[in-house]
Design an enzyme around this catalytic site. Structure first.
Site, short mmCIF file in Angstrom:
data_model
loop_
_atom_site.label_atom_id
_atom_site.label_comp_id
_atom_site.label_asym_id
_atom_site.label_seq_id
_atom_site.Cartn_x
_atom_site.Cartn_y
_atom_site.Cartn_z
N HIS A 1 -26.46 9.51 -14.09
CA HIS A 1 -26.87 8.71 -12.93
C HIS A 1 -28.37 8.55 -12.85
O HIS A 1 -28.87 7.57 -12.30
CB HIS A 1 -26.24 9.28 -11.66
CG HIS A 1 -24.78 9.01 -11.66
ND1 HIS A 1 -23.85 9.93 -12.08
CD2 HIS A 1 -24.10 7.87 -11.40
CE1 HIS A 1 -22.66 9.37 -12.05
NE2 HIS A 1 -22.77 8.13 -11.63
N ARG B 1 -22.74 1.87 -4.86
CA ARG B 1 -22.57 3.34 -4.98
C ARG B 1 -23.10 3.99 -3.70
O ARG B 1 -24.27 4.40 -3.65
CB ARG B 1 -23.33 3.87 -6.18
CG ARG B 1 -22.80 3.44 -7.54
CD ARG B 1 -23.58 4.09 -8.66
NE ARG B 1 -22.91 4.04 -9.92
CZ ARG B 1 -23.19 3.16 -10.90
NH1 ARG B 1 -24.14 2.27 -10.73
NH2 ARG B 1 -22.51 3.18 -12.03
N ARG C 1 -17.91 1.00 -2.50
CA ARG C 1 -17.14 2.15 -2.99
C ARG C 1 -17.41 3.33 -2.08
O ARG C 1 -18.56 3.61 -1.75
CB ARG C 1 -17.58 2.49 -4.42
CG ARG C 1 -16.85 3.70 -4.96
CD ARG C 1 -17.18 3.97 -6.39
NE ARG C 1 -18.49 4.59 -6.53
CZ ARG C 1 -19.01 4.92 -7.72
NH1 ARG C 1 -18.35 4.65 -8.82
NH2 ARG C 1 -20.19 5.50 -7.79
N GLU D 1 -10.89 5.20 -13.72
CA GLU D 1 -11.91 5.87 -14.52
C GLU D 1 -11.44 7.23 -15.04
O GLU D 1 -12.22 8.01 -15.57
CB GLU D 1 -13.23 5.98 -13.75
CG GLU D 1 -13.12 6.49 -12.34
CD GLU D 1 -14.47 6.49 -11.60
OE1 GLU D 1 -15.52 6.27 -12.21
OE2 GLU D 1 -14.45 6.74 -10.39
N ASN E 1 -17.85 4.34 -17.58
CA ASN E 1 -18.74 5.50 -17.72
C ASN E 1 -17.94 6.79 -17.68
O ASN E 1 -18.12 7.68 -18.51
CB ASN E 1 -19.77 5.54 -16.59
CG ASN E 1 -20.63 4.29 -16.55
OD1 ASN E 1 -20.69 3.57 -17.53
ND2 ASN E 1 -21.27 4.04 -15.43
N ASP E 2 -17.07 6.88 -16.67
CA ASP E 2 -16.25 8.09 -16.57
C ASP E 2 -15.02 8.02 -17.47
O ASP E 2 -14.58 9.04 -18.02
CB ASP E 2 -15.82 8.32 -15.12
CG ASP E 2 -16.91 9.03 -14.33
OD1 ASP E 2 -17.48 10.00 -14.87
OD2 ASP E 2 -17.22 8.62 -13.21
N ARG F 1 -20.76 13.08 -20.07
CA ARG F 1 -21.60 11.88 -20.14
C ARG F 1 -23.09 12.16 -19.97
O ARG F 1 -23.92 11.30 -20.22
CB ARG F 1 -21.13 10.83 -19.11
CG ARG F 1 -21.36 11.22 -17.68
CD ARG F 1 -20.63 10.27 -16.74
NE ARG F 1 -21.50 9.27 -16.15
CZ ARG F 1 -21.15 8.48 -15.13
NH1 ARG F 1 -19.93 8.58 -14.60
NH2 ARG F 1 -21.97 7.61 -14.64
N CYS G 1 -16.88 -2.17 -14.11
CA CYS G 1 -18.20 -1.94 -13.52
C CYS G 1 -18.95 -0.81 -14.21
O CYS G 1 -19.93 -0.30 -13.69
CB CYS G 1 -18.07 -1.68 -12.01
SG CYS G 1 -17.13 -0.21 -11.62
C1 PEP Z 1 -18.06 4.55 -13.89
O1 PEP Z 1 -17.67 5.71 -13.95
O2 PEP Z 1 -17.94 3.75 -14.85
C2 PEP Z 1 -18.72 4.04 -12.69
C3 PEP Z 1 -19.04 2.77 -12.57
O3 PEP Z 1 -19.02 4.94 -11.71
P1 PEP Z 1 -20.27 5.94 -11.76
O4 PEP Z 1 -21.15 5.55 -12.91
O5 PEP Z 1 -20.93 5.84 -10.45
O6 PEP Z 1 -19.61 7.27 -11.99
MG MG Z 2 -17.54 6.92 -12.15
#
Ligand code: PEP
Ligand code: MG
Length: 583
Positions: free
Chosen positions: A189, A296, A332, A431, A454-455, A465, A502
């Site tokens: 993040h 977010r 979200r 995710e 991402n997750d 990650r 996303c």
């Molecule tokens: C993801 O996990 O792809 C996502 C968009 O959420 P975040 O990056 O906030 O975990």
């Molecule tokens: Mg996520």
């Protein structure tokens, strides 16, 4: 020359400022010879403040516990005035060229070790005193770092072991032009924030902090991950040219913002933005985004020390509704936990925070807090369209519980006569592999899906990650990840609900081509990548993307898939690459 992971594009040339992310963790911080005088002054100031602090403590202790007990603090003061000790600390700064905090920590540590080795109970208690003193001095010395950061010169590049998302959000962009951390992964993040703030950044540089000295010239290449300390004049010249070329390229991309986002064969692709703060909506729209695909909201918590009230939430969401002015706005619910918080706030940090009490799980265990947020979102929905999205849903029960609480809040608002959108669309992030595998079932109970790669990558491949040591295993092009995305897209088609993506991967034009080929029509990305993504979208046809997707699905390794995506993209849109190579 160091190599890390490029997480936020752009090239900068600046001066190093090393900082310790965790104020109480001691790191060895070397300094340049020219910084010795300043470090000795810092040391003197810290000692003087520590002495006056301890004198205060002494007075209080004497009043409460009597002189004899309070005398321990006199011992602390005497130590801080002890000529031999001070000479030792100063000597380390001058001789070893280390910062005052490092020198104090090492000198006091050596003294404690000497006392400890005497194996005598009187001396053993002194060890505690020394530790206490060491911590106190460290606090004064390192606490100054926050002030130092605030007083950073223009063109500062922060070099740190690690940075938290909230520290990064606090950077003054007018003076801090880039950062490099030794730890961190591609979609951490902190990396996402860097992109949102448009601060060129490299993470996972591994050993940079050990070598960087305050005031040194540094080049940070957020496009390739290269970091150059003390560059030669020739290298500097080369990078100055790169910076100029990028500027020209960005101007040409800027013209794309107002053009429609349609493929060559006329299919509309929604390109929307990911935001962390409401004000970012302006940037999304300026870059040519058509709304917000992911807000977010946890950043409401991460940018302040206390918990936001319902009004704080409401103000933020109302501001979003106003700025979005009728366009798509997906809010979200808070995705707190793991690297977004507050492990430091927890009394007992979780052993496995990414598999722990995070996100929707955290909300379901903190219902009053969750309800405050839901009330605020619903109230804001009376002023313009909003969609609610739940993060990290991993079981059907979780989704049902979240919806149950939402309906409970709706009932309360109705009873109170408060207006809100009774048909507010409710969606979920996909995710976690369990959600992707059961997408067909989930699709019956939500109005839309948004795939969070991402997750999804992290949980499908069991790769943290934010861990630079396994960053090479973190691959969006792994066939397992792609098959899950394909299945989610299919479930969406089957149940007639929209599916978007996303995650950061959606902003990479080559990967976006695959996503379009798998049937996705909405991509939610960082505002900075919108122009180049739109340009790409405007240069491909859906049948081309579908053909690429079919070929990808027949391959079984990420290396092959990445190569195929790269080659296809170069063939289909050569001009995008000639533009990029000019960067
Ligand atoms: C993801 O996990 O792809 C996502 C968009 O959420 P975040 O990056 O906030 O975990
Ligand atoms: Mg996520």
């Amino acid at each position: 020359m160091f190599k890390g992971l490029p997480v936020s594009p752009g090239v900068v040339i600046g001066r190093v400022m090393t900082i310790d992310a965790d104020e109480l963790r001691v790191i060895r911080r070397p300094i340049g010879a020219s910084a010795v005088k300043e470090e000795l002054k810092r040391l003197e100031r810290a000692i003087a403040t520590a002495i006056s602090d301890i004198e205060e403590v002494y007075k209080q202790a004497k009043a409460q516990m009597g002189k004899q007990t309070a005398d321990i603090f006199q011992f602390h003061i005497q130590m801080l005035k002890d000529a031999t000790l001070l000479k030792g600390i100063r000597g380390r700064v001058e001789r070893d060229l280390v910062s005052a905090d490092t020198a104090a920590h090492e000198e006091l540590g050596a003294l404690a070790a000497k006392f400890r080795s005497m194996n005598n109970s009187v001396f053993a208690t002194k060890v505690n005193d020394i530790d206490d003193l060491s911590r106190r001095l460290h606090k004064h010395l390192v606490g100054e770092q926050v002030t130092r950061l605030k007083a950073a010169d223009d063109n500062t590049v922060v070099v740190a072991k690690d940075l938290t998302p909230s520290q990064t959000v606090g950077f003054d962009r007018s003076r801090i032009i880039g950062f490099v951390t030794d730890l961190g992964g591609l979609t951490s993040h902190t990396a996402i924030i860097a992109k949102a703030l448009e601060i060129p950044a490299v993470v996972g540089a591994q050993t940079l902090l050990k070598h960087a000295l305050d005031g040194q010239t540094i080049i940070v290449d957020g496009d390739t991950g290269a970091v150059v300390l003390n560059p030669t004049e020739q290298t500097l010249e080369q990078y100055r040219r790169t910076i100029e070329q990028r500027r020209t390229y960005r101007v040409s991309l800027g013209e794309i913002a107002n053009l429609p986002s349609v493929t060559l064969d006329g299919v509309k692709i929604n390109i929307v933005g990911n935001i962390e703060l409401p004000a970012e909506i302006e940037k999304v729209l300026k870059m040519g985004g058509e709304g917000v695909g992911l807000y977010r909201t946890e950043y409401l918590y991460l940018t302040r020390p206390d918990e936001p009230s319902e009004e704080d939430h409401y103000k933020a969401y109302k501001q979003c509704v106003d700025l979005a002015a009728g366009r798509e706005l997906v809010i979200r619910t808070m995705d707190l936990g793991a690297d977004k918080m507050t492990q430091s706030r927890e009394e007992v940090p979780e052993r496995n925070p990414f598999l722990g009490n995070r996100s929707i799980r955290y909300c379901l265990r903190n219902v009053p807090m969750f309800k405050r947020q839901l009330r605020a979102i619903l109230r804001a929905s009376a002023h313009g369209p909003i969609k609610i999205m739940f993060p990290l849903v991993s079981t059907l029960l979780e989704l049902r519980q979240a919806k149950f609480i939402l309906h409970d809040v709706m009932e309360d608002l109705t009873e109170e006569g408060v207006k809100f959108d009774k048909n507010i669309p409710v969606g979920m992030m996909v995710e976690v592999p369990s959600a992707a595998l059961l997408a067909d079932t989930f699709a019956r109970e939500v109005n839309f899906f948004s795939i969070g790669t991402n997750d999804l990558i992290q949980y499908t491949l069991a790769v943290d990650r934010i861990n630079e040591r396994v960053a090479h295993l973190y691959q969006a092009t792994n066939p397992a990840v792609i098959k899950l995305i394909r299945d989610v897209a299919r479930a969406g088609r089957h149940r007639d609900i929209p599916v978007s993506c996303c995650g950061e991967a959606a902003g990479d034009p080559e990967y976006a081509m695959l996503l379009l080929g798998l049937g996705l029509r909405t991509l939610s990305v960082s505002s900075t990548v919108i122009p180049q993504l739109k340009r790409f979208v405007r240069s491909v046809t859906i049948p081309q993307c579908e053909l690429v997707a079919r070929k990808v699905l027949s391959l079984d390794s990420d290396v092959q898939i990445s190569a195929l995506l790269r080659d296809s993209a170069r063939k289909i849109v050569p001009e995008a690459y000639s533009g990029r190579s000019a960067e």
